[in-house]
Write an enzyme that holds these catalytic residues in place. Structure first.
Site, PDB file in Angstrom:
ATOM      1  N   HIS A  83       5.736 -87.650  14.662  1.00  0.00           N
ATOM      2  CA  HIS A  83       6.242 -86.982  13.457  1.00  0.00           C
ATOM      3  C   HIS A  83       7.191 -85.836  13.798  1.00  0.00           C
ATOM      4  O   HIS A  83       7.971 -85.411  12.957  1.00  0.00           O
ATOM      5  CB  HIS A  83       5.105 -86.565  12.508  1.00  0.00           C
ATOM      6  CG  HIS A  83       4.361 -85.313  12.837  1.00  0.00           C
ATOM      7  ND1 HIS A  83       3.113 -85.292  13.421  1.00  0.00           N
ATOM      8  CD2 HIS A  83       4.669 -84.008  12.631  1.00  0.00           C
ATOM      9  CE1 HIS A  83       2.681 -84.050  13.542  1.00  0.00           C
ATOM     10  NE2 HIS A  83       3.612 -83.247  13.082  1.00  0.00           N
ATOM     11  N   ASP A 219       0.382 -90.840  17.327  1.00  0.00           N
ATOM     12  CA  ASP A 219       1.427 -89.876  16.971  1.00  0.00           C
ATOM     13  C   ASP A 219       2.163 -89.311  18.198  1.00  0.00           C
ATOM     14  O   ASP A 219       2.032 -88.140  18.525  1.00  0.00           O
ATOM     15  CB  ASP A 219       0.779 -88.741  16.151  1.00  0.00           C
ATOM     16  CG  ASP A 219       1.787 -88.026  15.268  1.00  0.00           C
ATOM     17  OD1 ASP A 219       2.998 -88.143  15.535  1.00  0.00           O
ATOM     18  OD2 ASP A 219       1.360 -87.344  14.318  1.00  0.00           O
ATOM     19  N   SER A 644       1.837 -78.882  16.564  1.00  0.00           N
ATOM     20  CA  SER A 644       1.989 -80.320  16.698  1.00  0.00           C
ATOM     21  C   SER A 644       2.768 -80.623  17.960  1.00  0.00           C
ATOM     22  O   SER A 644       3.797 -80.003  18.212  1.00  0.00           O
ATOM     23  CB  SER A 644       2.717 -80.901  15.490  1.00  0.00           C
ATOM     24  OG  SER A 644       1.790 -81.201  14.501  1.00  0.00           O
TER      25      SER A 644
HETATM   26  N1  ARG Z   1      -0.406 -82.755   8.830  1.00  0.00           N
HETATM   27  C1  ARG Z   1       0.364 -82.790  10.033  1.00  0.00           C
HETATM   28  C2  ARG Z   1       1.222 -81.517  10.153  1.00  0.00           C
HETATM   29  O1  ARG Z   1       1.051 -80.602   9.395  1.00  0.00           O
HETATM   30  C3  ARG Z   1       1.172 -84.035  10.150  1.00  0.00           C
HETATM   31  C4  ARG Z   1       2.270 -84.224   9.156  1.00  0.00           C
HETATM   32  C5  ARG Z   1       3.123 -85.427   9.306  1.00  0.00           C
HETATM   33  N2  ARG Z   1       2.563 -86.607   8.678  1.00  0.00           N
HETATM   34  C6  ARG Z   1       2.671 -86.936   7.354  1.00  0.00           C
HETATM   35  N3  ARG Z   1       2.057 -88.018   6.929  1.00  0.00           N
HETATM   36  N4  ARG Z   1       3.347 -86.238   6.473  1.00  0.00           N
HETATM   37  O2  ARG Z   1       2.369 -81.484  10.505  1.00  0.00           O
HETATM   38  N1  ASP Z   2       0.564 -81.093  11.823  1.00  0.00           N
HETATM   39  C1  ASP Z   2       0.871 -79.709  12.159  1.00  0.00           C
HETATM   40  C2  ASP Z   2       2.224 -79.581  12.870  1.00  0.00           C
HETATM   41  O1  ASP Z   2       3.097 -80.384  12.657  1.00  0.00           O
HETATM   42  C3  ASP Z   2      -0.233 -79.103  12.967  1.00  0.00           C
HETATM   43  C4  ASP Z   2      -1.283 -78.471  12.092  1.00  0.00           C
HETATM   44  O2  ASP Z   2      -0.925 -77.897  11.059  1.00  0.00           O
HETATM   45  O3  ASP Z   2      -2.446 -78.486  12.495  1.00  0.00           O
HETATM   46  O4  ASP Z   2       2.496 -78.632  13.565  1.00  0.00           O
END
Ligand code: ARG
Ligand code: ASP
Length: 709
Positions: A83, A219, A644
């Protein structure tokens, strides 16, 4: 009695440094190392961070501004999340080369794809310069005066620091300006895409599983840093060569066990762990619900538009993902803060703080005003924050057309020497990812909501006529349909032929343009200045609050809020109990992917080849002894957005995972960490290697990595 309370008080604030909570500054790790050793870590501070010798910090980069990445080979090979590289992968994709669907693997170095604009940044060195920044402020009491002197000191200190011409230097505030670090960095600009799995693996689970455990997302994506012949940063050139890092992480494939020590080394973005109860209450009761409700409108529209329409799905995939990411997190945050009784808990701490403040007169004088001040500032702030969020969520992040409006506005403002090609491209880009039905709905519904929510004082007579009558949405539709902003051909023709005067004249009569102009003027003239004034006063009060907490906790460890600088979090591999009678294991396996398989749900589409490998139990050297294939695991490391892609490091300094998310019950950790429920989610390195080797047949990439069994 007082003595007793003081004891409780010390206990309370000691929780600030409970094991597992905290994002620690690498140059100050001597305060943690004993505890890290007790938890199983086998190396020393020097192995993590050293000014003189190669250390782990030389293998960790800030990736593209918002993520982290780490080096895994002596030839500049870097891994981060799928991502995090998504935009690059998407930009290289077309119908002919659909890397999103099929994945991408450079079969040799010459096939690696350059990414203009993408950078990675190493920390070269950091140093506490708090004393010099505060120089000459000892005798001052006026806060503004102190800030003024500090702001004068900072450029002077920087001017005296000699750095390599290719390095950057900056001084960053920590603890809201109670501590300052000089930070020297090196940024590389030639970063090429090496490999990425298909999105059915890299994004498996999509928004359905986002912020959730159990998770099965592969990921990861691979990039390579290129340097000039002297191993120094350089603009992209075919003559550049793979960068030779001072350190890279060996990958341990020996397996993980619950209770193992883990450490995360990366660039967490923002946290606010020291907010007063008033702020938590505002976020919980107003801010998050407000923002969620606006995004509900956008997401509903997009969901319906994408449901049965492949074209819309492509156009709005990235917009949907980024809108839903924070939307979902805010909901988790509300649940978590409520479960923790966060407001009440903060109030109890504040009562103890007041007790401490009362212990002598000078403290009362210096710190007695802070909490009452928060109280009145947040009362003033709440409606201003709301107006600010309503604007940003509706216009800035909600209505795509508003960006086009800004582009057109800057064309009008730079009329004489405007860059035709640049603006033509900007406009084309807008229309490329736009479907008019969707765009029109976004505008009419979000705009209608905006004026319903916004205070009536904001409405000019023209807007009142529009909104305080029946049939608002019909009127908005008409405005939309009649505007030149929604007429691709006419707009592009005027811009391409540089007919700016004519465009300007048309816009004078264009109701859509005029409406957005009023909105932007109200924001710049009223909403933002009001918001900013109060925000600044709050920040100053927060700074003094932290000063007081420092004094109150003298001799105890406190960690600064995240601020996009390199930090260490440490904890253990562990599952958790999300609710009564439910226990979550600390890892998932490929079996779970097959269980989720459902061609009806877009996010749960399993690729045939993966299913084949699963059926044949063909996991190579990466499967577990019991014949299963691990996919993700959870650990109790304190992380946030920006973490991330961070390396998950074991007791011996080897790489066992790549961090990519947090669990649903722990999403409030940016404001309050719960050691029982806060878990970070990581990809198991063995799954990554299995995908590269067995799924993608790109095993040659493993040759440059160092695997440890
Ligand atoms: N929750 C994770 C972060 O805050 C992954 C986000 C990317 N994935 C998604 N399905 N939007 O970045
Ligand atoms: N998914 C988040 C990021 O892209 C990480 C988190 O918020 O735990 O940095």
């Amino acid at each position: 009695m007082r003595h007793f309370q003081l004891c409780i008080l010390l206990l309370f604030w000691a929780s600030v440094s409970v094991a597992r909570e905290g994002m620690w500054v690498p140059v100050l790790l001597h305060q943690n190392i004993e505890e890290m050793h007790e938890m199983g870590f086998r190396l020393n501070v020097e192995d993590i961070y050293s000014d003189d010798n190669a250390s782990m910090k030389d293998a960790v980069v800030q990736f593209g501004g918002g993520c982290t990445g780490e080096l895994i080979s002596p030839e500049g090979l870097l891994v981060t999340n799928y991502h995090c590289g998504y935009r690059q992968i998407q930009q290289h994709s077309s119908l002919v080369n659909d890397y999103l669907t099929n994945g991408f693997w450079a079969m040799e170095r010459s096939e690696e794809l350059p990414n203009p604009g993408l950078t990675v940044t190493f920390l070269i060195r950091m140093e506490d310069v708090t004393k010099s920044v505060f120089e000459g402020t000892d005798t001052l009491e006026n806060q503004l005066e102190i800030e003024r002197i500090k702001n004068e000191n900072i450029p002077k200190i920087l001017a005296d620091v000699e750095v390599d011409s290719l390095h950057n230097k900056t001084i960053k505030p920590f603890f809201e300006g109670n501590q300052y670090f000089l930070i020297i960095t090196e940024t590389f600009k030639d970063v090429r895409l090496v490999g990425a799995p298909p999105s059915a693996i890299g994004k498996f689970g999509g928004d359905t599983d986002n912020w959730m455990w159990p998770r099965h997302t592969g990921d990861f994506s691979l990039f390579r840093i290129y340097a000039d012949k002297n191993n120094r940063p350089a603009e992209y050139s075919p003559d550049n060569v793979p960068y030779k890092p001072r350190h890279f992480f060996p990958i341990d494939i020996g397996g993980i066990s619950e209770g193992d020590f883990t450490m995360i080394f990366g660039f967490p973005g923002r946290t606010s762990e020291y907010l007063p109860s008033d702020a938590i209450e505002m976020i919980l009761e107003h801010r998050n619900p407000n923002r969620i409700s606006i995004r509900d409108i956008k997401l509903d529209i997009l969901r319906k538009a994408m449901e049965n329409n492949a074209e819309n799905r492509i156009k709005y995939a990235a917009k949907y993902a980024s809108t839903s990411n924070a939307w979902k997190k805010w909901q988790g945050e509300i649940n978590g803060l409520r479960r923790l009784n966060a407001v009440e808990r903060k109030r109890q701490n504040e009562a103890l703080y007041l007790e401490w403040v009362k212990t002598n007169n000078s403290k009362t004088e210096e710190y007695g005003h802070i909490l009452p001040m928060f109280d009145s500032l947040y009362t003033l702030f709440e409606p201003r924050q709301q107006a600010y969020d309503l604007y940003t969520e509706t216009w800035y992040r909600g209505i795509d057309l508003y960006r086009l409006f800004s582009v057109i506005q800057s064309i009008i403002n730079t009329a004489d020497e405007f860059d035709t090609a640049y603006y033509t491209e900007e406009i084309q880009n807008h229309f490329k990812d736009c479907s008019f039905d969707v765009d029109r709905k976004l505008f009419t519904e979000l705009c209608g909501n905006y004026f319903q929510q916004a205070s009536k004082n904001f409405l000019t007579q023209a807007l009142k006529n529009l909104f305080l009558s029946d049939n608002t949405s019909k009127k908005l539709e008409r405005i939309y349909d009649q505007s030149i902003l929604t007429d691709t051909t006419a707009l592009l023709s005027l811009v391409r032929n540089a007919k700016i005067k004519r465009l300007g004249n048309k816009l004078k009569r264009d109701k859509l343009y005029q409406l957005m102009k009023i909105v932007s003027e109200q924001y710049n003239g009223v909403i933002y200045p009001d918001y900013y004034d109060t925000k600044e006063a709050i920040d100053q009060n927060q700074q003094q609050y932290i000063t007081a907490l420092f004094e109150m906790n003298r001799g105890k460890r406190m960690y600064p809020d995240a601020n996009f600088t390199l930090r260490v979090s440490y904890g253990k591999i562990e599952g958790y109990t999300p609710r009564d009678a439910v226990i979550y294991n600390h890892y998932t396996t490929i079996k779970g992917i097959m269980e989720k398989d459902n061609p009806e749900i877009y996010d749960y589409n399993v690729s045939d080849k993966l299913e084949q490998l699963y059926k044949e139990n063909d996991f190579g050297i990466y499967g577990k002894a019991d014949g299963t294939m691990p996919v993700c695991f959870t650990a109790s490391n304190h992380t946030t957005g920006g973490n991330s892609g961070s390396p998950v490091i074991d007791a011996n300094g080897n790489l066992i995972g790549i961090n990519f998310d947090r669990c649903w019950e722990g999403t409030m950790s940016d404001m309050m960490f719960d050691p029982d429920k806060c878990r970070n989610i990581a990809l198991d390195m063995r799954y990554m290697l299995f995908i590269i080797d067995k799924f993608a047949d790109a095993g040659y990439l493993l040759e440059e990595m160092k695997l440890i069994k």
